[in-house]
Design a protein around this motif. Structure first.
Motif, short mmCIF file in Angstrom:
data_model
loop_
_atom_site.label_atom_id
_atom_site.label_comp_id
_atom_site.label_asym_id
_atom_site.label_seq_id
_atom_site.Cartn_x
_atom_site.Cartn_y
_atom_site.Cartn_z
N ASP A 162 -17.83 -33.31 25.86
CA ASP A 162 -17.83 -33.25 27.21
C ASP A 162 -18.97 -33.76 27.61
O ASP A 162 -18.94 -34.39 28.76
CB ASP A 162 -17.76 -31.71 27.33
N GLN A 194 -15.32 -40.28 24.96
CA GLN A 194 -14.57 -40.24 26.37
C GLN A 194 -15.19 -38.67 27.00
O GLN A 194 -14.50 -37.88 27.44
CB GLN A 194 -13.12 -39.87 26.13
N PRO A 195 -16.60 -38.65 27.25
CA PRO A 195 -17.23 -37.39 27.76
C PRO A 195 -16.97 -37.43 29.37
O PRO A 195 -16.92 -38.69 30.12
CB PRO A 195 -18.63 -37.94 27.49
N GLN A 196 -16.92 -36.43 29.96
CA GLN A 196 -16.79 -36.09 31.29
C GLN A 196 -18.43 -36.58 31.76
O GLN A 196 -18.20 -37.17 32.94
CB GLN A 196 -16.63 -34.48 31.57
N TYR A 197 -19.26 -36.46 31.27
CA TYR A 197 -20.60 -36.57 31.60
C TYR A 197 -21.56 -37.26 30.65
O TYR A 197 -21.58 -36.97 29.58
CB TYR A 197 -21.35 -35.10 32.04
N LYS A 236 -14.38 -43.56 33.12
CA LYS A 236 -14.49 -42.40 34.05
C LYS A 236 -15.52 -41.25 33.98
O LYS A 236 -15.61 -40.51 34.77
CB LYS A 236 -13.10 -41.56 34.39
N THR A 237 -16.28 -41.58 32.84
CA THR A 237 -17.44 -40.75 32.58
C THR A 237 -18.45 -40.73 33.95
O THR A 237 -18.70 -42.09 34.58
CB THR A 237 -18.35 -41.34 31.25
N LYS A 238 -18.99 -39.60 34.17
CA LYS A 238 -19.79 -39.48 35.43
C LYS A 238 -21.27 -39.64 34.92
O LYS A 238 -21.66 -39.10 34.04
CB LYS A 238 -19.70 -38.16 35.74
N LYS A 252 -16.37 -27.83 33.53
CA LYS A 252 -15.60 -28.47 32.72
C LYS A 252 -14.94 -29.57 33.40
O LYS A 252 -14.57 -30.59 32.83
CB LYS A 252 -14.31 -27.50 32.18
N GLN A 253 -14.93 -29.65 34.99
CA GLN A 253 -14.07 -30.62 35.34
C GLN A 253 -15.20 -31.56 36.15
O GLN A 253 -16.25 -31.15 36.74
CB GLN A 253 -13.28 -30.21 36.63
N SER A 254 -15.35 -33.08 35.82
CA SER A 254 -16.42 -33.83 36.24
C SER A 254 -16.61 -33.98 37.43
O SER A 254 -17.81 -34.26 38.09
CB SER A 254 -16.26 -35.11 35.58
N ASN A 255 -15.50 -33.77 38.28
CA ASN A 255 -15.54 -34.00 39.95
C ASN A 255 -16.25 -32.99 40.50
O ASN A 255 -16.45 -32.98 41.85
CB ASN A 255 -14.21 -34.25 40.56
#
Length: 260
Positions: A162, A194-197, A236-238, A252-255
């Motif tokens: 993540d 493929q991390p969110q952040y 799409k990683t932030k 858990k949700q990057s947005n």
């Protein structure tokens, strides 16, 4: 999960109800082997030492990861998880609960967070320090940390992860080559995991550096350059770039991530 960047490689990680202090350099100056003429880092202001720390996590034995003056100020009863070389530092300082992790070994903190040691930075022939994978056991939220951009191929077996904390710029020394790998190395790890952040580390914020070595260091790249790489590769990683002392909430949700 909350992350607070304390400058350079120092972070406060709040995960699973636990407060983990990572590679702390919070007070005083930074030198290597007391060679001020070669390299010296001076904080523009000291960072307050966080309270209620559940664990100190050390990836390397070098002073910019296991900073002696900072470690002297911390409570010696706080448990420490460390690489083999970092263990030597905290043993000399009188810490009482030291858990040395070789690559592939794990430590569980208060039944809430599992910490796994992975191969990290190469510091010369036969010397490979630790990277870490932290996992919150109730949610499986994961964080990967490697401070010099040396990433083991075995990480691909652990995807997705993540949160990734690693450099995004390159730093070169003439004749020696890359001492910090960002840019292409970090782009590769983002593709793997493929991390969110993604949060950069190793860059000094409120720090002034001096000495002969500083004049020879050649940084390459920028935050804008790396964001362009993410965009070019449709990733799409932030990318977050906090200021020293800034706390960020990572759900858990990057947005939904929030800078506090």
């Amino acid at each position: 999960m909350y992350l607070t960047w304390l400058d350079n490689n120092s972070w406060l990680i709040e995960i699973g109800g636990q407060r983990i202090l990572l590679d702390p350099w919070l007070i005083g100056s930074l030198t290597f082997n007391n060679l001020d003429w070669l390299f010296k880092g001076n904080r523009l202001k000291d960072q307050p030492i966080p309270d209620n720390i559940d664990l100190i996590l050390l990836s390397q034995g070098l002073e910019d990861h296991a900073h002696p003056d900072t470690l002297k100020q911390l409570d010696k009863n706080i448990p420490v998880v460390a690489s083999v070389n970092a263990t030597k530092v905290v043993e000399k300082l009188g810490y009482h609960q030291i858990h040395t992790l070789a690559h592939g070994e794990t430590f569980t903190l208060n039944s809430q967070v599992e910490i796994k040691a992975l191969p990290g930075s190469s510091l010369g022939p036969g010397v490979i320090e630790n990277a870490y994978l932290l996992q919150e056991l109730t949610s499986n939220f994961t964080l990967y940390y490697e401070p010099h951009g040396y990433h083991s191929p075995q990480l691909q077996q652990l995807a997705p992860i993540d949160v990734v904390v690693t450099p995004i710029i390159n730093v070169w020394l003439p004749l020696l080559g890359s001492i910090i790998q960002g840019m292409d190395s970090t782009l590769k790890i983002v593709k793997w995991l493929q991390p969110q952040y993604l949060l950069p580390t190793a860059a000094g914020g409120d720090v002034a550096f001096e000495g002969l070595l500083v004049k020879l260091l050649k940084p390459q790249g920028s935050v804008e350059d790396f964001q362009a790489l993410l965009d070019k590769n449709n990733l799409k990683t932030k990318l977050f770039t906090p200021k020293p002392g800034e706390k960020i909430y990572l759900p858990k949700q990057s947005n939904q991530a929030v800078q506090i």
